[in-house]
Design a protein around this motif. Structure first.
Motif, PDB file in Angstrom:
ATOM      1  N   TYR B  88       0.844  -1.187   0.000  1.00  0.00           N
ATOM      2  CA  TYR B  88       0.000   0.000   0.000  1.00  0.00           C
ATOM      3  C   TYR B  88       0.885   1.245   0.000  1.00  0.00           C
ATOM      4  CZ  TYR B  88      -3.996  -2.964   0.783  1.00  0.00           C
ATOM      5  OH  TYR B  88      -4.970  -3.910   0.632  1.00  0.00           O
ATOM      6  N   PHE B  89       0.628   2.112  -0.960  1.00  0.00           N
ATOM      7  CA  PHE B  89       1.375   3.349  -1.078  1.00  0.00           C
ATOM      8  C   PHE B  89       0.483   4.530  -0.724  1.00  0.00           C
ATOM      9  CE2 PHE B  89       5.309   2.000  -2.986  1.00  0.00           C
ATOM     10  CZ  PHE B  89       5.000   0.860  -3.687  1.00  0.00           C
ATOM     11  N   CYS B  90       1.029   5.404   0.077  1.00  0.00           N
ATOM     12  CA  CYS B  90       0.402   6.674   0.374  1.00  0.00           C
ATOM     13  C   CYS B  90       1.013   7.695  -0.588  1.00  0.00           C
ATOM     14  CB  CYS B  90       0.719   7.026   1.827  1.00  0.00           C
ATOM     15  SG  CYS B  90       0.394   8.699   2.321  1.00  0.00           S
ATOM     16  N   ALA B  91       0.199   8.615  -1.113  1.00  0.00           N
ATOM     17  CA  ALA B  91       0.705   9.625  -2.025  1.00  0.00           C
ATOM     18  C   ALA B  91       0.063  10.963  -1.710  1.00  0.00           C
ATOM     19  CB  ALA B  91       0.423   9.233  -3.476  1.00  0.00           C
ATOM     20  N   ALA B  92       0.796  12.029  -2.012  1.00  0.00           N
ATOM     21  CA  ALA B  92       0.301  13.372  -1.757  1.00  0.00           C
ATOM     22  C   ALA B  92       0.429  14.210  -3.016  1.00  0.00           C
ATOM     23  CB  ALA B  92       1.073  14.012  -0.611  1.00  0.00           C
ATOM     24  N   SER B  93      -0.482  15.160  -3.129  1.00  0.00           N
ATOM     25  CA  SER B  93      -0.512  15.991  -4.323  1.00  0.00           C
ATOM     26  C   SER B  93      -1.001  17.386  -3.968  1.00  0.00           C
ATOM     27  CB  SER B  93      -1.443  15.357  -5.353  1.00  0.00           C
ATOM     28  OG  SER B  93      -1.547  16.161  -6.498  1.00  0.00           O
ATOM     29  N   LEU B  94      -0.848  18.285  -4.930  1.00  0.00           N
ATOM     30  CA  LEU B  94      -1.325  19.657  -4.768  1.00  0.00           C
ATOM     31  C   LEU B  94      -2.579  19.828  -5.604  1.00  0.00           C
ATOM     32  CD1 LEU B  94       2.099  21.475  -5.081  1.00  0.00           C
ATOM     33  CD2 LEU B  94       0.804  21.042  -3.003  1.00  0.00           C
ATOM     34  N   LEU B  95      -3.703  19.968  -4.944  1.00  0.00           N
ATOM     35  CA  LEU B  95      -4.985  20.026  -5.643  1.00  0.00           C
ATOM     36  C   LEU B  95      -5.063  21.205  -6.592  1.00  0.00           C
ATOM     37  CD1 LEU B  95      -7.822  18.827  -5.958  1.00  0.00           C
ATOM     38  CD2 LEU B  95      -8.552  20.283  -4.068  1.00  0.00           C
ATOM     39  N   ARG B  96      -4.509  22.307  -6.170  1.00  0.00           N
ATOM     40  CA  ARG B  96      -4.681  23.512  -6.970  1.00  0.00           C
ATOM     41  C   ARG B  96      -3.603  23.682  -8.020  1.00  0.00           C
ATOM     42  NH1 ARG B  96      -5.570  24.444  -1.744  1.00  0.00           N
ATOM     43  NH2 ARG B  96      -7.689  24.972  -1.099  1.00  0.00           N
ATOM     44  N   GLY B  97      -2.648  22.788  -8.047  1.00  0.00           N
ATOM     45  CA  GLY B  97      -1.563  22.914  -9.007  1.00  0.00           C
ATOM     46  C   GLY B  97      -2.009  22.581 -10.416  1.00  0.00           C
ATOM     47  N   SER B  98      -1.347  23.158 -11.380  1.00  0.00           N
ATOM     48  CA  SER B  98      -1.688  22.881 -12.767  1.00  0.00           C
ATOM     49  C   SER B  98      -0.895  21.697 -13.313  1.00  0.00           C
ATOM     50  CB  SER B  98      -1.412  24.105 -13.633  1.00  0.00           C
ATOM     51  OG  SER B  98      -0.030  24.427 -13.573  1.00  0.00           O
ATOM     52  N   ASN B  99       0.021  21.214 -12.555  1.00  0.00           N
ATOM     53  CA  ASN B  99       0.798  20.043 -12.970  1.00  0.00           C
ATOM     54  C   ASN B  99       0.488  18.881 -12.044  1.00  0.00           C
ATOM     55  OD1 ASN B  99       2.179  21.612 -14.917  1.00  0.00           O
ATOM     56  ND2 ASN B  99       3.491  22.384 -13.303  1.00  0.00           N
ATOM     57  N   TYR B 100       0.620  17.712 -12.580  1.00  0.00           N
ATOM     58  CA  TYR B 100       0.220  16.557 -11.798  1.00  0.00           C
ATOM     59  C   TYR B 100       1.448  15.764 -11.392  1.00  0.00           C
ATOM     60  CZ  TYR B 100      -2.914  12.952 -10.152  1.00  0.00           C
ATOM     61  OH  TYR B 100      -3.617  12.086  -9.370  1.00  0.00           O
ATOM     62  N   LYS B 101       1.736  15.790 -10.147  1.00  0.00           N
ATOM     63  CA  LYS B 101       2.920  15.102  -9.660  1.00  0.00           C
ATOM     64  C   LYS B 101       2.594  14.516  -8.304  1.00  0.00           C
ATOM     65  CE  LYS B 101       7.458  16.213  -7.737  1.00  0.00           C
ATOM     66  NZ  LYS B 101       8.421  17.315  -7.501  1.00  0.00           N
ATOM     67  N   LEU B 102       2.640  13.218  -8.225  1.00  0.00           N
ATOM     68  CA  LEU B 102       2.372  12.545  -6.964  1.00  0.00           C
ATOM     69  C   LEU B 102       3.683  12.287  -6.238  1.00  0.00           C
ATOM     70  CD1 LEU B 102      -0.289   9.897  -8.064  1.00  0.00           C
ATOM     71  CD2 LEU B 102      -0.690  11.947  -6.702  1.00  0.00           C
ATOM     72  N   THR B 103       3.695  12.577  -4.964  1.00  0.00           N
ATOM     73  CA  THR B 103       4.839  12.240  -4.121  1.00  0.00           C
ATOM     74  C   THR B 103       4.440  11.046  -3.275  1.00  0.00           C
ATOM     75  OG1 THR B 103       5.551  14.545  -4.069  1.00  0.00           O
ATOM     76  CG2 THR B 103       6.444  13.080  -2.392  1.00  0.00           C
ATOM     77  N   PHE B 104       5.154   9.954  -3.459  1.00  0.00           N
ATOM     78  CA  PHE B 104       4.789   8.699  -2.821  1.00  0.00           C
ATOM     79  C   PHE B 104       5.639   8.404  -1.593  1.00  0.00           C
ATOM     80  CE2 PHE B 104       1.842   6.407  -5.571  1.00  0.00           C
ATOM     81  CZ  PHE B 104       1.925   7.101  -6.756  1.00  0.00           C
ATOM     82  N   GLY B 105       5.054   7.673  -0.649  1.00  0.00           N
ATOM     83  CA  GLY B 105       5.831   7.028   0.389  1.00  0.00           C
ATOM     84  C   GLY B 105       6.436   5.758  -0.179  1.00  0.00           C
ATOM     85  N   LYS B 106       7.249   5.075   0.621  1.00  0.00           N
ATOM     86  CA  LYS B 106       7.936   3.886   0.125  1.00  0.00           C
ATOM     87  C   LYS B 106       7.083   2.625   0.208  1.00  0.00           C
ATOM     88  CE  LYS B 106      12.634   5.532   0.641  1.00  0.00           C
ATOM     89  NZ  LYS B 106      14.006   5.222   1.094  1.00  0.00           N
ATOM     90  N   GLY B 107       5.917   2.746   0.790  1.00  0.00           N
ATOM     91  CA  GLY B 107       4.993   1.620   0.796  1.00  0.00           C
ATOM     92  C   GLY B 107       5.054   0.781   2.060  1.00  0.00           C
ATOM     93  N   THR B 108       3.937   0.128   2.342  1.00  0.00           N
ATOM     94  CA  THR B 108       3.838  -0.819   3.451  1.00  0.00           C
ATOM     95  C   THR B 108       3.269  -2.118   2.911  1.00  0.00           C
ATOM     96  OG1 THR B 108       3.443   0.897   5.127  1.00  0.00           O
ATOM     97  CG2 THR B 108       2.713  -1.336   5.661  1.00  0.00           C
ATOM     98  N   LEU B 109       3.971  -3.203   3.155  1.00  0.00           N
ATOM     99  CA  LEU B 109       3.493  -4.518   2.719  1.00  0.00           C
ATOM    100  C   LEU B 109       2.526  -5.066   3.755  1.00  0.00           C
ATOM    101  CD1 LEU B 109       3.532  -7.050   0.941  1.00  0.00           C
ATOM    102  CD2 LEU B 109       5.542  -7.819   2.227  1.00  0.00           C
ATOM    103  N   LEU B 110       1.276  -5.203   3.354  1.00  0.00           N
ATOM    104  CA  LEU B 110       0.261  -5.752   4.239  1.00  0.00           C
ATOM    105  C   LEU B 110       0.056  -7.227   3.927  1.00  0.00           C
ATOM    106  CD1 LEU B 110      -2.082  -5.502   6.307  1.00  0.00           C
ATOM    107  CD2 LEU B 110      -3.571  -4.921   4.378  1.00  0.00           C
ATOM    108  N   THR B 111       0.124  -8.051   4.957  1.00  0.00           N
ATOM    109  CA  THR B 111      -0.160  -9.475   4.823  1.00  0.00           C
ATOM    110  C   THR B 111      -1.343  -9.809   5.717  1.00  0.00           C
ATOM    111  OG1 THR B 111       2.177  -9.960   4.426  1.00  0.00           O
ATOM    112  CG2 THR B 111       0.745 -11.812   5.021  1.00  0.00           C
ATOM    113  N   VAL B 112      -2.401 -10.324   5.107  1.00  0.00           N
ATOM    114  CA  VAL B 112      -3.580 -10.724   5.868  1.00  0.00           C
ATOM    115  C   VAL B 112      -3.598 -12.248   5.911  1.00  0.00           C
ATOM    116  CG1 VAL B 112      -6.085 -10.633   6.052  1.00  0.00           C
ATOM    117  CG2 VAL B 112      -4.820  -8.677   5.113  1.00  0.00           C
ATOM    118  N   ASN B 113      -3.476 -12.780   7.104  1.00  0.00           N
ATOM    119  CA  ASN B 113      -3.393 -14.233   7.281  1.00  0.00           C
ATOM    120  C   ASN B 113      -4.771 -14.852   7.484  1.00  0.00           C
ATOM    121  OD1 ASN B 113      -0.419 -14.282   7.375  1.00  0.00           O
ATOM    122  ND2 ASN B 113      -0.718 -13.124   9.268  1.00  0.00           N
TER     123      ASN B 113
END
Lengths: 117, 114
Positions: B88-113
């Motif tokens: 699962y990756f979390c990402a952040a963006s600027l809503l009002r920006g005219s360019n689209y660029k997502l800044t991501f976290g490095k992710g979390t591996l979820l395991t459901v047993n």
């Protein structure tokens, strides 16, 4: 409707060579962004194209370049490949590059796995 | 510097229980946040998003909470299912920006047993 299509899915290249990756966005989407995913750095933004113009660029060297065609399809080129360029390259498309409302978020392709040997 | 951080590389939960994935950000200019799920050999799939004008958004089993003062968001999955096992990756963006660029976290591996 068809999703984001990236070709090829897998690629093996030798150091010093160059490579071109292709991305076909969802029909009607005019913004295409490219990301590099590596285990150590996660997903990192490369650049974004809209209407054949690069509007935004991440912190990657000039060896990484791209372009977008009039039909919104985009290509990414990496010249003088290095071992560290081995990664999954992901393309994302969105309507116009802005998150206007729920439902206008970016959609990703399956990626191209590049291995440099 | 990493502007979006997911400090837990992995998380393991039992089927039927709640999964809570956390994300912190440092750039106060971010005003739109997204969660993506990624299976091996596939591209990230959009899951849920939230604007900074809200503190909660719910979609079925998935709820995202945003605490702007703490610059923290979390994704709750209730009940967790084995098919939720993914990165699962979390990402952040600027809503009002005219360019689209997502800044991501490095992710979390979820395991459901099961």
């Amino acid at each position: 409707k068809a999703g984001v299509t990236q070709t090829p899915r897998y690629l093996i290249k030798t150091r010093g060579q160059q490579v071109t990756l292709s991305c076909s966005p969802i029909s009607g989407h005019r913004s295409v962004s490219w990301y590099q995913q590596t285990p150590g750095q996660g997903l990192q933004f490369l650049f974004e194209y809209f209407s054949e113009t690069q509007r935004n660029k991440g912190n990657f060297p000039g060896r990484f370049s791209g372009r977008q065609f009039s039909n919104s399809r985009s290509e990414m080129n990496v010249s003088t490949l290095e071992l560290g360029d081995s990664a999954l390259y992901l393309c994302a498309s969105s309507l116009d590059g802005r998150v206007l409302r729920v439902g206008t978020e970016a959609f990703f392709g399956q990626g191209t796995r590049l291995t440099v040997v | 510097d990493q502007q979006v951080k997911q400090n837990s590389p992995s998380l393991s939960v039992q089927e039927g229980r709640i999964s809570i994935l956390n994300c912190d950000y440092t750039n106060s200019m971010f005003d739109y946040f997204l969660w993506y799920k990624k299976y091996p050999a596939e591209g990230p799939t959009f899951l849920i998003s939230i604007s900074s004008i809200k503190d909660k958004n719910e979609d079925g089993r998935f709820t995202v909470f945003l605490n702007k003062s703490a610059k923290h968001l979390s994704l709750h999955i209730v009940p967790s299912q084995p098919g939720d096992s993914a990165v699962y990756f979390c990402a952040a963006s600027l809503l009002r920006g005219s360019n689209y660029k997502l800044t991501f976290g490095k992710g979390t591996l979820l395991t459901v047993n099961p």
